[in-house]
Design a protein around this motif. Structure first.
Motif, PDB file in Angstrom:
ATOM      1  N   THR A  27       0.890  -1.114   0.223  1.00 29.06           N
ATOM      2  CA  THR A  27      -0.192  -0.017   0.003  1.00 29.06           C
ATOM      3  C   THR A  27       0.884   1.090   0.045  1.00 29.06           C
ATOM      4  OG1 THR A  27      -1.628  -1.394   1.300  1.00 29.06           O
ATOM      5  CG2 THR A  27      -1.601   1.180   1.287  1.00 29.06           C
ATOM      6  N   LYS A  29       1.668   5.140   0.518  1.00 26.67           N
ATOM      7  CA  LYS A  29       1.178   6.238   1.445  1.00 26.67           C
ATOM      8  C   LYS A  29       1.721   7.590   0.773  1.00 26.67           C
ATOM      9  CE  LYS A  29       0.115   3.388   5.322  1.00 26.67           C
ATOM     10  NZ  LYS A  29       0.640   2.691   6.278  1.00 26.67           N
ATOM     11  N   LYS A  30       2.554   7.612   0.033  1.00 24.38           N
ATOM     12  CA  LYS A  30       3.593   8.549  -0.328  1.00 24.38           C
ATOM     13  C   LYS A  30       3.844   8.262  -1.912  1.00 24.38           C
ATOM     14  CE  LYS A  30       6.495  10.276   3.206  1.00 24.38           C
ATOM     15  NZ  LYS A  30       7.955  10.137   3.398  1.00 24.38           N
ATOM     16  N   GLN A 101      -3.207  17.536  -3.512  1.00 19.77           N
ATOM     17  CA  GLN A 101      -2.484  16.826  -2.400  1.00 19.77           C
ATOM     18  C   GLN A 101      -1.533  17.650  -1.937  1.00 19.77           C
ATOM     19  OE1 GLN A 101      -3.260  13.221  -1.806  1.00 19.77           O
ATOM     20  NE2 GLN A 101      -4.869  14.025  -3.185  1.00 19.77           N
ATOM     21  N   ASP A 115      -3.572  11.730   0.488  1.00 18.17           N
ATOM     22  CA  ASP A 115      -4.694  11.852   1.632  1.00 18.17           C
ATOM     23  C   ASP A 115      -5.184  10.482   1.460  1.00 18.17           C
ATOM     24  OD1 ASP A 115      -5.950  11.991  -0.850  1.00 18.17           O
ATOM     25  OD2 ASP A 115      -7.300  13.602  -0.407  1.00 18.17           O
ATOM     26  N   LYS A 116      -5.173   9.613   0.417  1.00 16.10           N
ATOM     27  CA  LYS A 116      -5.913   8.352   0.404  1.00 16.10           C
ATOM     28  C   LYS A 116      -4.852   7.290  -0.109  1.00 16.10           C
ATOM     29  CE  LYS A 116     -10.295   7.396  -1.210  1.00 16.10           C
ATOM     30  NZ  LYS A 116     -11.189   7.697  -2.062  1.00 16.10           N
ATOM     31  N   PRO A 117      -4.472   6.279   0.520  1.00 13.68           N
ATOM     32  CA  PRO A 117      -3.359   5.417   0.002  1.00 13.68           C
ATOM     33  C   PRO A 117      -3.591   4.767  -1.063  1.00 13.68           C
ATOM     34  CG  PRO A 117      -4.471   4.514   2.123  1.00 13.68           C
ATOM     35  CD  PRO A 117      -4.859   5.822   1.967  1.00 13.68           C
TER      36      PRO A 117
END
Ligand SMILES: [Zn+2]
Length: 588
Positions: A27, A29-30, A101, A115-117
């Protein structure tokens, strides 16, 4: 990407729409984005490293004076660039699925906090807006090159950093060497209508543009508008380059069962015959390249006059002149970088070293020269290995203490790695290896381990030891002929391993009557042996040499008085740093 270049202010504004697939099991996130041109500002990391190494004295130069560390791509000091000459790339908006973002700039890397992975197996759409100032040509790219090319556009746009099994690779732009994500690119470039453009990919609006893209020799089409848009597309590539100049000339060459080659260069009647000759030769070499390294899968390849030296990109290169050698080198990068996209920062030698090897193979074939004789890579490598400046080839490109060690390791020792591998596994296996490596690993980002595994599979020889010694250490190889004597009706030759890196040994004995014998001693770490390479010389295979042991004795039924030459590796593929003690000429 839609980009607009103002040829008066040298500023470029652009928008990107990117469909990003998370093919990893993780996942995210960045996201990290490269903004390479931010390096072209005083006090940047690239500037700091340039100034530090520029003044480093390596020793005495051959022609007298001092030899300073250098970077072959260094053109102008970054610290001397005026505000109008500096480069930058600024992202004013970064949106994911339509939502703005939060970002943080770290010089040449933009960190994007999602903001959303992004979940494994899903895709999202990024939209960016950016603005760049084209720097005065410093390294590889920029405006107004010394050769007079107005725009050489490499590393010019916000580019997504690669995420792989090792995680993110948000490498700052310091020394160079790149790594990227494969994707399909559609790039629309709008600029002053007088400018002519060459780029990665195929021109989609060739009919509207003309200028040799629709048919050979056609003129640039007239337009009433002050600006013109060039639309290029390329599939399955990991970067995009373009260049533009009002005085460009465009010629093409068709290759046999291969790509259409474009040559786009400053229209200069003195240089034109040389460009034409380079174009002819490039068309001739393609069938050999396809047969040796695997077919080139893209429809076109463009040689663009510009940049500072030669820099490789997918489906195109920037070259500062018509040099055929440079053209071959850069085109070979289509294999060893564009298709076999190793992480260049981590394994620059698999990019530059393999390309150097491929270039030498092509040039030797074309010029009907011996590929093995007098390979200059060995001399360059030996000189570094004997100097106090050697560092392991596994050092990341950005982390070498000197440009000298970075250059010599990535180009010369990298090429020696392959040439010497041919000595260990035999040239027939080497030929198979190049094709198998291409077949198994193109478009997959191979590592040194992946390459060595293919070499083991094609040759049946274990090779981890070779990779470890050559890549992760600065240890060297030195064998010598220790002594010769007669005993029990036989002549014995004792060999001595002086330096730590062990190797199999080809010992050739030449006799007075001109006959020869090859005494082959495999290394026990190989758990195998190379096939016969020259069937005209009888070969005797010995029990493997235990690598911890420093001497080994071979024997022959011939009398010592019949000997004329005893030589370790007459092919000179073994990277033995002291070749003087490899050969003994007997005088009777
Ligand atoms: Zn190169």
């Amino acid at each position: 990407m839609d980009v607009k270049l103002d040829v008066v202010t040298n500023k470029l504004a652009g928008k990107q729409t990117i469909t990003y697939y998370n093919n990893s099991p993780d996942t995210l996130k960045k996201i990290f984005i490269h903004l390479f041109w931010n390096a072209f500002q005083p006090y940047s990391m690239m500037d700091e490293v340039s100034r530090r190494t520029e003044n480093l004295v390596l020793g005495r130069a051959a022609g007298g004076g001092v030899l300073k560390d250098f970077d072959r791509r260094f053109k102008k000091r970054i610290s001397d660039l005026t505000p109008g000459e500096q480069g930058y790339c600024r992202v004013s908006k970064f949106m994911v699925n339509g939502k703005l973002q939060q970002t943080k700039l770290n010089e040449t890397i933009l960190e994007v906090f999602l903001d959303k992975p992004i979940l494994p197996g899903s895709s999202v759409v990024f939209n960016t807006e950016f603005e760049c100032q084209v720097p005065k040509l410093s390294r590889r790219s920029g405006r107004d090159s010394p050769e007079g090319v107005r725009f050489s556009m490499g590393q010019w746009y916000p580019k997504i950093s690669e995420y792989d099994h090792e995680g993110w690779h948000p490498d700052q732009y310091i020394r160079g060497e790149f790594y990227g994500v494969w994707g399909d690119y559609d790039v629309n470039i709008t600029l002053d209508k007088k400018y002519k453009v060459g780029a990665t990919g195929e021109l989609q609006n060739a009919t509207a543009i003309g200028w040799g893209y629709d048919k050979e020799g056609s003129p640039l089409k007239e337009t009433a508008e002050p600006l013109r848009t060039w639309k290029f597309s390329g599939k399955n590539i990991h970067d995009f380059v373009w260049s533009a100049d009002p005085d460009y000339k465009h010629i093409t060459r068709k290759t046999e069962n291969g790509p259409l080659l474009h040559f786009i260069y400053k229209n200069d009647k003195d240089a034109d015959p040389y460009w034409q000759a380079t174009a002819d030769s490039c068309a001739i070499i393609y069938p050999f390249m396809a047969k040796t390294f695997g077919p080139y899968p893209y429809p076109v390849y463009s040689f663009l006059h510009g940049g500072g030296g030669g820099t490789e990109y997918p489906m195109a290169t920037l070259v500062k002149n018509y040099s055929f050698e440079t053209a071959v080198h850069e085109w070979c990068h289509s294999w060893y970088q564009m298709m076999l996209g190793t992480n260049e920062n981590l394994y620059a030698w698999m990019d530059e070293g393999f390309t150097d090897y491929a270039e030498a193979k092509v040039l030797a074939w074309l010029r009907k020269k011996d590929f093995f004789a007098n390979a200059e890579e060995y001399g360059q490598y030996f000189q570094m290995a004997k100097s106090p400046y050697d560092e392991p080839m596994s050092t990341p490109a950005n982390d070498f203490s000197t440009n000298y060690a970075y250059n010599t390791n990535s180009y010369y020792k990298g090429a020696v790695f392959l040439r010497q591998l041919g000595y260990i596994i035999g040239e027939k296996n080497m030929d198979k290896l190049l094709l198998k490596y291409y077949e198994l690993w193109r478009f997959k980002h191979p590592t040194p381990n992946d390459f060595i595994r293919v070499a083991e599979n094609v040759s049946g020889i274990q090779l981890q030891w070779y990779k470890e010694f050559m890549v992760n250490t600065i240890y060297t190889t030195d064998y010598s002929i220790d002594s010769l004597w007669e005993e029990g009706g036989k002549t014995k030759v004792r060999l001595n391993r002086i330096d730590p890196v062990p190797m199999p040994i080809d010992l050739q004995i030449t006799f007075k009557d001109g006959s020869k014998e090859l005494h082959y001693v495999p290394l026990n770490l190989m758990y195998g042996e190379k096939p016969v390479e020259d069937s005209t010389i009888p070969r005797k295979v010995y029990e493997p040499w235990k690598w911890t042991h420093s001497t080994y004795t071979i024997e022959t039924n011939r009398k010592l008085a019949d000997f004329t030459i005893v030589e370790i590796d007459p092919s000179q593929r073994l990277a033995d740093i002291e070749r003087k003690n490899n050969r003994l000429q007997l005088k009777w």
